[in-house]
Design a protein around this motif. Structure first.
Motif, PDB file in Angstrom:
ATOM      1  N   THR A 434       0.854  -1.187   0.000  1.00  0.00           N
ATOM      2  CA  THR A 434       0.000   0.000   0.000  1.00  0.00           C
ATOM      3  C   THR A 434       0.885   1.231   0.000  1.00  0.00           C
ATOM      4  N   HIS A 435       1.008   1.853  -1.171  1.00  0.00           N
ATOM      5  CA  HIS A 435       1.907   2.983  -1.376  1.00  0.00           C
ATOM      6  C   HIS A 435       1.143   4.297  -1.534  1.00  0.00           C
ATOM      7  N   ALA A 436      -0.203   4.209  -1.621  1.00  0.00           N
ATOM      8  CA  ALA A 436      -1.027   5.407  -1.761  1.00  0.00           C
ATOM      9  C   ALA A 436      -0.930   6.265  -0.504  1.00  0.00           C
ATOM     10  N   LYS A 437      -1.049   7.591  -0.673  1.00  0.00           N
ATOM     11  CA  LYS A 437      -0.941   8.538   0.439  1.00  0.00           C
ATOM     12  C   LYS A 437      -2.295   9.202   0.649  1.00  0.00           C
ATOM     13  N   LEU A 438      -3.063   8.696   1.618  1.00  0.00           N
ATOM     14  CA  LEU A 438      -4.436   9.125   1.794  1.00  0.00           C
ATOM     15  C   LEU A 438      -4.773   9.303   3.275  1.00  0.00           C
ATOM     16  N   ALA A 439      -5.574  10.312   3.566  1.00  0.00           N
ATOM     17  CA  ALA A 439      -6.158  10.485   4.901  1.00  0.00           C
ATOM     18  C   ALA A 439      -7.593  10.967   4.706  1.00  0.00           C
ATOM     19  N   LEU A 440      -8.507  10.410   5.492  1.00  0.00           N
ATOM     20  CA  LEU A 440      -9.922  10.724   5.359  1.00  0.00           C
ATOM     21  C   LEU A 440     -10.520  10.972   6.739  1.00  0.00           C
ATOM     22  N   VAL A 441     -11.181  12.113   6.893  1.00  0.00           N
ATOM     23  CA  VAL A 441     -11.819  12.491   8.155  1.00  0.00           C
ATOM     24  C   VAL A 441     -13.316  12.610   7.922  1.00  0.00           C
ATOM     25  N   LEU A 442     -14.094  11.991   8.803  1.00  0.00           N
ATOM     26  CA  LEU A 442     -15.551  12.071   8.734  1.00  0.00           C
ATOM     27  C   LEU A 442     -16.038  12.918   9.913  1.00  0.00           C
ATOM     28  N   ALA A 506      -4.197   1.866  -8.786  1.00  0.00           N
ATOM     29  CA  ALA A 506      -3.488   0.641  -9.151  1.00  0.00           C
ATOM     30  C   ALA A 506      -3.765  -0.364  -8.031  1.00  0.00           C
ATOM     31  N   PRO A 507      -3.897  -1.650  -8.418  1.00  0.00           N
ATOM     32  CA  PRO A 507      -3.562  -2.249  -9.712  1.00  0.00           C
ATOM     33  C   PRO A 507      -4.726  -2.355 -10.682  1.00  0.00           C
ATOM     34  N   PHE A 508      -5.700  -1.477 -10.610  1.00  0.00           N
ATOM     35  CA  PHE A 508      -6.890  -1.594 -11.448  1.00  0.00           C
ATOM     36  C   PHE A 508      -6.815  -0.682 -12.683  1.00  0.00           C
ATOM     37  N   ARG A 509      -7.221   0.579 -12.550  1.00  0.00           N
ATOM     38  CA  ARG A 509      -7.405   1.433 -13.735  1.00  0.00           C
ATOM     39  C   ARG A 509      -6.213   2.325 -14.066  1.00  0.00           C
ATOM     40  N   LEU A 510      -5.250   2.433 -13.178  1.00  0.00           N
ATOM     41  CA  LEU A 510      -4.197   3.439 -13.381  1.00  0.00           C
ATOM     42  C   LEU A 510      -3.422   3.189 -14.674  1.00  0.00           C
ATOM     43  N   HIS A 511      -2.927   1.990 -14.855  1.00  0.00           N
ATOM     44  CA  HIS A 511      -2.110   1.692 -16.024  1.00  0.00           C
ATOM     45  C   HIS A 511      -2.902   1.879 -17.310  1.00  0.00           C
ATOM     46  N   GLY A 512      -4.113   1.322 -17.356  1.00  0.00           N
ATOM     47  CA  GLY A 512      -4.924   1.428 -18.570  1.00  0.00           C
ATOM     48  C   GLY A 512      -5.303   2.858 -18.897  1.00  0.00           C
ATOM     49  N   ARG A 620       1.697  -4.274  -8.739  1.00  0.00           N
ATOM     50  CA  ARG A 620       1.962  -4.959  -7.470  1.00  0.00           C
ATOM     51  C   ARG A 620       1.870  -4.019  -6.271  1.00  0.00           C
ATOM     52  N   ARG A 621       1.313  -2.847  -6.485  1.00  0.00           N
ATOM     53  CA  ARG A 621       1.133  -1.906  -5.384  1.00  0.00           C
ATOM     54  C   ARG A 621      -0.265  -1.305  -5.440  1.00  0.00           C
ATOM     55  N   VAL A 622      -0.711  -0.837  -4.282  1.00  0.00           N
ATOM     56  CA  VAL A 622      -1.927  -0.035  -4.235  1.00  0.00           C
ATOM     57  C   VAL A 622      -1.490   1.419  -4.326  1.00  0.00           C
TER      58      VAL A 622
END
Length: 686
Positions: A434-442, A506-512, A620-622
């Motif tokens: 998991t290489h994505a950089k995300l933070a979410l506040v509700l 990734a690994p879904f739509r990013l490359h395409g 191979r990464r998120v």
């Protein structure tokens, strides 16, 4: 040019040689007189650290392939041979710059590293006291004989091989002894000016041990001594099929990291042939794996010298990162709700990111916090804020990447601390970092629950945020925030991948999606319309992306690639890549952001991302790429993150079709340095 028939593709540039080439560019900064002296020394240590990782990961991998029955074995052996020659050349250059340029220049500034040959009697007496008080009690010399086999040598530690003569108390006639320096010992010592006669005198640990080696073998004669350092395979292997608990499996594997197979042996140039041959055979290494150095093994220890020398004038001038005026208000959430806020680090402060999480932890209206963590450091305000939020009864979820290379132990420790206070800690998806950089506040507001997000190109690491160039976005855009929520759902739960409206994952739509964007520019050029691609990243290696870029170039698309590190694409080949330019910027800060820009028939889609254009990042990464919807912010990223580096007079390394780099412009010149331009613009620093 409208003929899109792509000629035979040339072989991609070698990845390992690309790493060597990048370190050559870094070493040029150590040679540049426009760089402050202690910073030049720091670049020496950076190259040393980069080479360590190259050997303990990539060379180790090549050696395993070379010794197997794989059809790739012959190619791996060839790569190892080429890499050894290139690495040896780079190492020799490092030591030459240090010995002939930096150490003499530092002496002129009153900063002197004293080796045993330079010791005066007062300095010898001072060093002896340090040796007896702080070093000798921790040393365990081991004479090699049938009762004392060769000791187990940990990876990247300082060791000495000592040839002895005479007889000991038991009548034994020793030959060779090994002395290991424990990691707990300081790497260097500051010496009082009244002892050395210079304002800033330094002794290295290796010099102190070497200077008093005879004291470890009373009654015997030290015939010769040399220091050596072994680099071992440090990659971790976790069998996903057999594994039931990632954290437990990784903890077990970490204990074995210092004891992997040897891949490199560094020895001082005074090592005798018999001793070097004994060491080489002991570690089962080839001659190409041995490096004889003109100075101390492990130049990385000079980092401690930089810390000990209090000479701010020999460092880059300090600067205070700016902060958008809107973020200086107390109610951070109302600011984000009013519109997206962009931060460009390190020119703009990372404190708003820490304030975002601190405010979320303390705001009674916040009910939930979710965050990804790849690297954050052993001492992190952000992690403390997450624990504070959990103690306050909020729902806190952290997707913690345990397999972040060389940060595994730090992250395991954080996992334990977080779980102790009730944080939900998950480790993402096995087999996909998991290489994505995300933070979410509700947050609960009068209109109902509302989401606030931070997305970035860099790690949630306050220290590196002062050294790495990155972008971060605060947003309350419901479409983006909903996508961030969906990414967390995929990481923490199970289920099929639903459609994301704004984000590319990734690994879904990013490359395409990137391939489609390149194809659209290709088709536009074929139709005679304007077409443009500008992308910035740390590395470019993915084959299908490279092929698509070649096809776009053949169609006439103008392509600029700002690739800091390894680039396998060959620019400037007539009939193939003549419309592609590749540049690399290496300077005071580490260029780290990933930006993808396309003309898009005037719509100018632009994404900021966590992903380089590499096979591992796409498959191979998120990873997450996020669009900029605000036209002002998009223009700002285009100008600051891309066009600023493409100005004709910018100091940058330009790559030719053979993979060689040529420097254009003067390094770190105020007129030519892209980073200094941003410093002046964003911090107001002259």
């Amino acid at each position: 040019m409208n003929d899109t028939t792509t000629p035979a593709l040339p072989p991609p540039l070698d990845r390992e040689q690309g790493i060597i080439a990048f370190n050559r560019r870094v070493l040029t900064l150590a040679e540049s007189e426009s760089v402050p002296l202690l910073e030049r020394l720091r670049y020496i240590t950076i190259v040393a650290s980069n080479l360590d990782e190259l050997f303990e990961i990539r060379v180790a991998e090549l050696k395993e392939i070379a010794s197997s029955n794989s059809p790739l074995a012959a190619g791996a052996r060839h790569s190892i041979g080429n890499l050894a020659a290139s690495a040896r050349e780079l190492v020799e250059r490092q030591y030459r710059v240090l010995k002939h340029d930096l150490l003499p220049a530092l002496r002129e500034e009153g900063v002197q590293i004293f080796f045993p040959a330079d010791w005066t009697e007062p300095l010898r007496a001072w060093a002896h006291e340090v040796f007896m008080r702080e070093i000798e009690p921790l040393l365990t010399p081991i004479a090699l004989d049938p009762a004392h086999p060769f000791p187990r040598i940990s990876s990247k530690t300082l060791n000495f091989a000592v040839e002895l003569d005479g007889r000991d108390a038991f009548g034994r006639r020793p030959g060779l002894a090994i002395v290991q320096a424990p990691r707990v010992l300081p790497q260097a010592f500051r010496v009082p000016p009244e002892v050395t006669g210079v304002p800033h005198g330094i002794l290295l640990l290796s010099s102190v041990i070497k200077g008093f080696m005879n004291e470890l073998f009373p009654g015997l004669t030290v015939k010769s001594q040399c220091s050596f350092r072994l680099t071992r395979n440090s990659d971790l292997f976790v069998d996903e099929e057999e594994m039931t608990n990632l954290r437990s499996a990784l903890s077990d594997e970490l204990g074995q990291r210092p004891w992997g197979h040897g891949v490199r042996l560094e020895m001082t140039a005074d090592t005798g042939s018999e001793v070097s041959e004994r060491l080489r055979k002991e570690f089962d290494l080839d001659e190409d794996d041995c490096y004889f150095v003109d100075g101390s093994v492990n130049l990385g220890r000079y980092t401690k010298v930089i810390e000990l020398v209090e000479r701010p004038d020999l460092l880059f001038p300090p600067f205070t990162p700016s902060q958008p005026a809107s973020l200086q208000k107390k109610d951070l959430f109302s600011v984000i709700a009013a519109g997206d806020v962009l931060l460009h680090h390190p020119y703009e402060s990372f404190h708003p990111v820490m304030d975002f999480l601190r405010s979320a932890a303390r705001d009674p209206q916040v009910v939930s916090i979710k965050q990804t963590i790849y690297r954050t450091g052993a001492d992190s305000v952000l992690m403390e804020s997450l624990m504070e939020a959990a103690r306050a009864g909020k729902e806190v979820t952290v997707v913690l990447e345990l397999m972040a290379r060389f940060d595994e132990e730090t992250n395991i420790n954080w996992a334990a601390k977080l779980e102790e206070v009730g944080v939900h800690v998950v480790y993402g998806v096995v087999g996909h970092k998991t290489h994505a950089k995300l933070a979410l506040v509700l947050r609960r507001e009068p209109e109902g629950l509302r989401r606030y997000a931070h997305l970035g190109t860099g790690n949630y690491h306050p220290r590196t945020a002062r050294l790495y160039e990155d972008f971060g976005l605060f947003t309350a855009n419901e479409e983006i925030c909903s996508d961030v929520h969906e990414v967390f759902r995929r990481l923490t739960g199970l289920g099929t991948a639903g459609g994301l409206k704004a984000l590319l994952q990734a690994p879904f739509r990013l490359h395409g999606t990137i391939l489609q964007a390149i194809q659209r520019e290709t088709e536009a050029a074929q139709a005679g319309r304007k077409a443009r691609i500008i992308a910035k990243m740390n590395a470019l290696l993915e084959e299908r992306i490279i092929e698509a870029l070649y096809e776009a170039s053949c169609a006439g698309v103008q392509i600029d690639l700002i690739v800091r590190g390894v680039c396998a694409l060959r620019p400037g080949i007539p009939g193939l890549s003549e419309n592609i330019r590749v540049s690399s910027v290496v300077g005071r800060f580490l260029e780290h952001s990933r930006i993808y820009y396309f003309w898009g028939d005037g719509k100018e889609p632009l994404w900021l991302a966590s992903a380089d254009w590499m096979e591992r990042n796409f498959f191979r990464r998120v990873e997450v790429a996020f669009p900029l919807r605000d036209s002002t912010l998009k223009r700002r990223v285009l100008e600051e993150g891309l066009l600023n580096y493409l100005q004709p007079d910018t100091a940058a390394w330009h790559m030719d079709s053979a993979g060689n780099y040529r420097l254009g412009g003067e390094l770190l010149s105020p007129e030519h340095d892209a980073q200094q331009r941003l410093l002046r613009k964003l911090t107001g620093r002259d």
